[in-house]
Scaffold this active site. Structure first.
Site, PDB file in Angstrom:
ATOM      1  N   ILE A  52      -5.831 -55.947   5.601  1.00  0.00           N
ATOM      2  CA  ILE A  52      -5.415 -57.267   6.108  1.00  0.00           C
ATOM      3  C   ILE A  52      -4.183 -57.160   6.989  1.00  0.00           C
ATOM      4  O   ILE A  52      -4.058 -57.880   7.980  1.00  0.00           O
ATOM      5  CB  ILE A  52      -4.994 -58.210   4.950  1.00  0.00           C
ATOM      6  CG1 ILE A  52      -6.042 -58.281   3.879  1.00  0.00           C
ATOM      7  CG2 ILE A  52      -4.649 -59.596   5.444  1.00  0.00           C
ATOM      8  CD1 ILE A  52      -5.412 -58.578   2.543  1.00  0.00           C
ATOM      9  N   TYR A 138       4.275 -54.971 -10.674  1.00  0.00           N
ATOM     10  CA  TYR A 138       3.117 -55.754 -10.225  1.00  0.00           C
ATOM     11  C   TYR A 138       3.423 -57.261 -10.318  1.00  0.00           C
ATOM     12  O   TYR A 138       3.283 -58.004  -9.344  1.00  0.00           O
ATOM     13  CB  TYR A 138       1.899 -55.379 -11.087  1.00  0.00           C
ATOM     14  CG  TYR A 138       0.772 -56.373 -11.044  1.00  0.00           C
ATOM     15  CD1 TYR A 138       0.086 -56.633  -9.857  1.00  0.00           C
ATOM     16  CD2 TYR A 138       0.379 -57.057 -12.205  1.00  0.00           C
ATOM     17  CE1 TYR A 138      -0.952 -57.568  -9.822  1.00  0.00           C
ATOM     18  CE2 TYR A 138      -0.660 -57.976 -12.174  1.00  0.00           C
ATOM     19  CZ  TYR A 138      -1.318 -58.228 -10.980  1.00  0.00           C
ATOM     20  OH  TYR A 138      -2.332 -59.146 -10.951  1.00  0.00           O
ATOM     21  N   PHE A 166      -5.025 -65.531 -16.426  1.00  0.00           N
ATOM     22  CA  PHE A 166      -4.748 -64.735 -17.613  1.00  0.00           C
ATOM     23  C   PHE A 166      -5.777 -63.587 -17.624  1.00  0.00           C
ATOM     24  O   PHE A 166      -5.940 -62.940 -16.598  1.00  0.00           O
ATOM     25  CB  PHE A 166      -4.683 -65.648 -18.853  1.00  0.00           C
ATOM     26  CG  PHE A 166      -3.332 -66.339 -18.908  1.00  0.00           C
ATOM     27  CD1 PHE A 166      -2.916 -67.188 -17.872  1.00  0.00           C
ATOM     28  CD2 PHE A 166      -2.436 -66.085 -19.916  1.00  0.00           C
ATOM     29  CE1 PHE A 166      -1.638 -67.762 -17.860  1.00  0.00           C
ATOM     30  CE2 PHE A 166      -1.158 -66.663 -19.920  1.00  0.00           C
ATOM     31  CZ  PHE A 166      -0.766 -67.493 -18.901  1.00  0.00           C
ATOM     32  N   HIS A 184      -8.662 -52.915 -18.246  1.00  0.00           N
ATOM     33  CA  HIS A 184      -8.942 -54.148 -18.986  1.00  0.00           C
ATOM     34  C   HIS A 184      -9.755 -53.851 -20.242  1.00  0.00           C
ATOM     35  O   HIS A 184     -10.665 -53.008 -20.217  1.00  0.00           O
ATOM     36  CB  HIS A 184      -9.662 -55.145 -18.072  1.00  0.00           C
ATOM     37  CG  HIS A 184      -8.811 -55.566 -16.901  1.00  0.00           C
ATOM     38  ND1 HIS A 184      -9.309 -55.770 -15.642  1.00  0.00           N
ATOM     39  CD2 HIS A 184      -7.474 -55.797 -16.819  1.00  0.00           C
ATOM     40  CE1 HIS A 184      -8.310 -56.115 -14.829  1.00  0.00           C
ATOM     41  NE2 HIS A 184      -7.191 -56.144 -15.526  1.00  0.00           N
ATOM     42  N   ARG A 216      -4.993 -62.290 -26.651  1.00  0.00           N
ATOM     43  CA  ARG A 216      -5.000 -62.581 -25.214  1.00  0.00           C
ATOM     44  C   ARG A 216      -5.984 -63.706 -24.911  1.00  0.00           C
ATOM     45  O   ARG A 216      -6.953 -63.913 -25.639  1.00  0.00           O
ATOM     46  CB  ARG A 216      -5.409 -61.328 -24.415  1.00  0.00           C
ATOM     47  CG  ARG A 216      -4.450 -60.164 -24.547  1.00  0.00           C
ATOM     48  CD  ARG A 216      -3.132 -60.452 -23.848  1.00  0.00           C
ATOM     49  NE  ARG A 216      -2.171 -59.351 -23.964  1.00  0.00           N
ATOM     50  CZ  ARG A 216      -1.199 -59.278 -24.892  1.00  0.00           C
ATOM     51  NH1 ARG A 216      -1.069 -60.226 -25.799  1.00  0.00           N
ATOM     52  NH2 ARG A 216      -0.357 -58.262 -24.899  1.00  0.00           N
ATOM     53  N   GLY A 278       6.368 -53.187 -24.228  1.00  0.00           N
ATOM     54  CA  GLY A 278       6.186 -54.304 -23.297  1.00  0.00           C
ATOM     55  C   GLY A 278       4.925 -55.114 -23.497  1.00  0.00           C
ATOM     56  O   GLY A 278       4.616 -55.962 -22.668  1.00  0.00           O
TER      57      GLY A 278
HETATM   58  N1  LIG Z   1      -8.813 -59.151 -12.996  1.00  0.00           N
HETATM   59  C1  LIG Z   1      -7.854 -59.782 -13.661  1.00  0.00           C
HETATM   60  O1  LIG Z   1      -7.886 -59.873 -14.900  1.00  0.00           O
HETATM   61  C2  LIG Z   1      -6.713 -60.427 -12.909  1.00  0.00           C
HETATM   62  C3  LIG Z   1      -5.736 -61.122 -13.655  1.00  0.00           C
HETATM   63  C4  LIG Z   1      -4.695 -61.738 -12.961  1.00  0.00           C
HETATM   64  C5  LIG Z   1      -4.635 -61.685 -11.578  1.00  0.00           C
HETATM   65  N2  LIG Z   1      -5.581 -60.972 -10.890  1.00  0.00           N
HETATM   66  C6  LIG Z   1      -5.471 -60.925  -9.423  1.00  0.00           C
HETATM   67  O2  LIG Z   1      -6.726 -61.282  -8.882  1.00  0.00           O
HETATM   68  C7  LIG Z   1      -6.968 -60.572  -7.673  1.00  0.00           C
HETATM   69  C8  LIG Z   1      -8.300 -59.877  -7.749  1.00  0.00           C
HETATM   70  O3  LIG Z   1      -8.283 -58.970  -8.859  1.00  0.00           O
HETATM   71  P1  LIG Z   1      -9.537 -58.027  -9.131  1.00  0.00           P
HETATM   72  O4  LIG Z   1      -9.512 -57.705 -10.586  1.00  0.00           O
HETATM   73  O5  LIG Z   1     -10.741 -58.614  -8.521  1.00  0.00           O
HETATM   74  O6  LIG Z   1      -9.094 -56.719  -8.335  1.00  0.00           O
HETATM   75  P2  LIG Z   1      -9.985 -55.743  -7.431  1.00  0.00           P
HETATM   76  O7  LIG Z   1      -9.169 -54.493  -7.281  1.00  0.00           O
HETATM   77  O8  LIG Z   1     -11.366 -55.636  -7.970  1.00  0.00           O
HETATM   78  O9  LIG Z   1     -10.045 -56.513  -6.039  1.00  0.00           O
HETATM   79  C9  LIG Z   1      -9.034 -56.436  -5.062  1.00  0.00           C
HETATM   80  C10 LIG Z   1      -9.726 -56.207  -3.727  1.00  0.00           C
HETATM   81  O10 LIG Z   1      -8.739 -56.219  -2.685  1.00  0.00           O
HETATM   82  C11 LIG Z   1      -9.000 -55.156  -1.783  1.00  0.00           C
HETATM   83  N3  LIG Z   1      -7.720 -54.857  -1.122  1.00  0.00           N
HETATM   84  C12 LIG Z   1      -6.556 -54.455  -1.709  1.00  0.00           C
HETATM   85  N4  LIG Z   1      -5.587 -54.340  -0.777  1.00  0.00           N
HETATM   86  C13 LIG Z   1      -6.148 -54.693   0.425  1.00  0.00           C
HETATM   87  C14 LIG Z   1      -5.645 -54.802   1.757  1.00  0.00           C
HETATM   88  N5  LIG Z   1      -4.363 -54.528   2.063  1.00  0.00           N
HETATM   89  N6  LIG Z   1      -6.497 -55.186   2.743  1.00  0.00           N
HETATM   90  C15 LIG Z   1      -7.804 -55.485   2.459  1.00  0.00           C
HETATM   91  N7  LIG Z   1      -8.314 -55.410   1.206  1.00  0.00           N
HETATM   92  C16 LIG Z   1      -7.495 -55.008   0.204  1.00  0.00           C
HETATM   93  C17 LIG Z   1      -9.568 -54.056  -2.655  1.00  0.00           C
HETATM   94  O11 LIG Z   1     -10.336 -53.098  -1.941  1.00  0.00           O
HETATM   95  C18 LIG Z   1     -10.420 -54.854  -3.649  1.00  0.00           C
HETATM   96  O12 LIG Z   1     -11.739 -55.022  -3.172  1.00  0.00           O
HETATM   97  C19 LIG Z   1      -5.777 -59.645  -7.488  1.00  0.00           C
HETATM   98  O13 LIG Z   1      -4.872 -60.263  -6.597  1.00  0.00           O
HETATM   99  C20 LIG Z   1      -5.177 -59.539  -8.871  1.00  0.00           C
HETATM  100  O14 LIG Z   1      -3.806 -59.285  -8.826  1.00  0.00           O
HETATM  101  C21 LIG Z   1      -6.614 -60.354 -11.519  1.00  0.00           C
END
Ligand SMILES: NC(=O)c1ccc[n+]([C@@H]2O[C@H](COP(=O)([O-])OP(=O)(O)OC[C@H]3O[C@@H](n4cnc5c(N)ncnc54)[C@H](O)[C@@H]3O)[C@@H](O)[C@H]2O)c1
Length: 318
Positions: A52, A138, A166, A184, A216, A278
């Site tokens: 991005i 993070y 969450f 996870h 959780r 933690g």
């Molecule tokens: N999964 C959870 O339990 C959870 C909980 C809280 C918050 N989140 C947040 O939700 C979002 C999605 O989480 P997820 O579990 O689907 O993670 P994920 O790693 O499966 O998805 C993240 C996606 O972003 C892409 N990506 C990362 N940096 C990039 C960049 N600079 N340019 C383009 N693409 C990029 C990755 O290739 C990946 O496909 C994240 O922001 C995460 O912090 C997830």
């Protein structure tokens, strides 16, 4: 609406992108596939494989109505060992995106924030007004992005919603969780049932909870996707709204393992390891604000349903 979905080849982003396509939106996914999978981009979405930070300025010239920003680095341990990867990968990347939104007059943003912005809770359930004292890099980077969003919303009239998830779990058809580095609990326990991991260690059985293990708040990824659709429809120009997304109910690690046994029919051997530094005893969201202001009501709150959907996805892919 014409929407840019960052990270739409990842777990949560792919489910949300699929629901956006199904509900009639025009979706462009941008993902560098650093942790995502090209085949997770839903049919009907346009896919741009790129970082991005490199393409936001050019991409957003295309008359977008909004951005859903899922892309991030999200491994807590890695964020402590390599903070630069997180400050640059999460914060600088998000600033580039916000600049491109400002420069092109893109009016709406829905951002994936996290419960990790709160750190150790003083009160359960955790309200949006709780102190934000992240205990890892993070969470600190996500909080920094939340602050930046507030400033851009105020200064440039962007209508923004941050959703603090969450523990996301479950799957939606062919869209599910398949992180190469899995941290996870549910997918890790299901790896034992699949035969790719010999046993599961539960960290700590002496917490002040009903069965001694950590509690959780698990939210089904499809309920999460519905919250994004509602957030998109309820943005307000110049305002940055922040909502917790959880169910308000917690499940203990012991309950998760036992439900995985019930769902898979596998004995899933488990042992107890010392507590991890933690790890708070209980992390449960107050979901009242999202219910009242977005009209969001999670429907797949039963642990058996969440794990059954995750297991169906995991088993079908094996
Ligand atoms: N999964 C959870 O339990 C959870 C909980 C809280 C918050 N989140 C947040 O939700 C979002 C999605 O989480 P997820 O579990 O689907 O993670 P994920 O790693 O499966 O998805 C993240 C996606 O972003 C892409 N990506 C990362 N940096 C990039 C960049 N600079 N340019 C383009 N693409 C990029 C990755 O290739 C990946 O496909 C994240 O922001 C995460 O912090 C997830």
């Amino acid at each position: 609406m014409k929407l840019l979905v960052t990270g739409g080849a990842g777990y949560v982003g792919s489910v949300c992108a699929a629901r956006l396509v199904e509900t009639g939106h025009e979706v462009v996914v941008v993902d560098d596939l650093s942790t995502g999978h090209a085949d997770a981009v839903p049919d009907g979405a346009t896919f741009v494989q790129a970082d991005i930070a490199d393409v936001a300025a050019d991409l957003l010239t295309g008359g977008f109505d909004g951005v859903l920003h899922f892309a991030a680095k999200s491994l807590v341990g890695e964020s402590m060992a390599d903070p630069a990867k997180y400050w640059a990968g999460n914060v600088l990347t998000s600033l580039r995106l916000l600049d491109a939104m400002r420069d092109n007059g893109v009016p709406r943003l829905v951002f994936s924030s996290t419960a990790a912005t709160y750190g150790e809770p003083e009160q359960i359930p955790i309200l949006e007004t709780a102190p934000t004292r992240p205990t890892n890099t993070y969470g600190a980077t996500k909080l920094a992005i939340d602050h930046a969003i507030t400033s851009y919303a105020t200064a440039h009239g962007i209508a923004a919603v941050s959703l603090r998830y969450f523990n996301v779990a479950g799957a939606y058809g062919r869209f599910g969780e398949r992180h190469t580095t899995e941290t996870h609990l549910i997918p890790i326990v299901l790896q034992v049932a699949l035969g790719t991991r010999p046993a599961i260690s539960i960290y700590g059985d002496d917490y002040p909870t009903a069965d001694g293990t950590c509690v959780r708040d698990y939210i089904h990824v499809l309920d999460l996707a519905e919250a994004h659709l509602l957030a998109l429809a309820n943005t307000r120009a110049g305002e940055h709204q922040v909502y917790n997304l959880g169910t308000g109910t917690g499940f203990s690690n012991r309950e998760v393992v036992q439900t995985c046994r019930d769902v898979t029919g596998h004995p899933i051997p488990a042992d107890f390891a010392p507590r991890r530094a933690g790890d708070p005893a209980v992390l449960v969201a107050s979901a009242t604000a999202a219910a009242e202001n977005l009209g969001w009501k999670p429907e797949r709150t039963d642990l058996h349903t969440i794990i059954t959907d995750a297991w169906t996805f995991t088993r079908d892919r094996a």
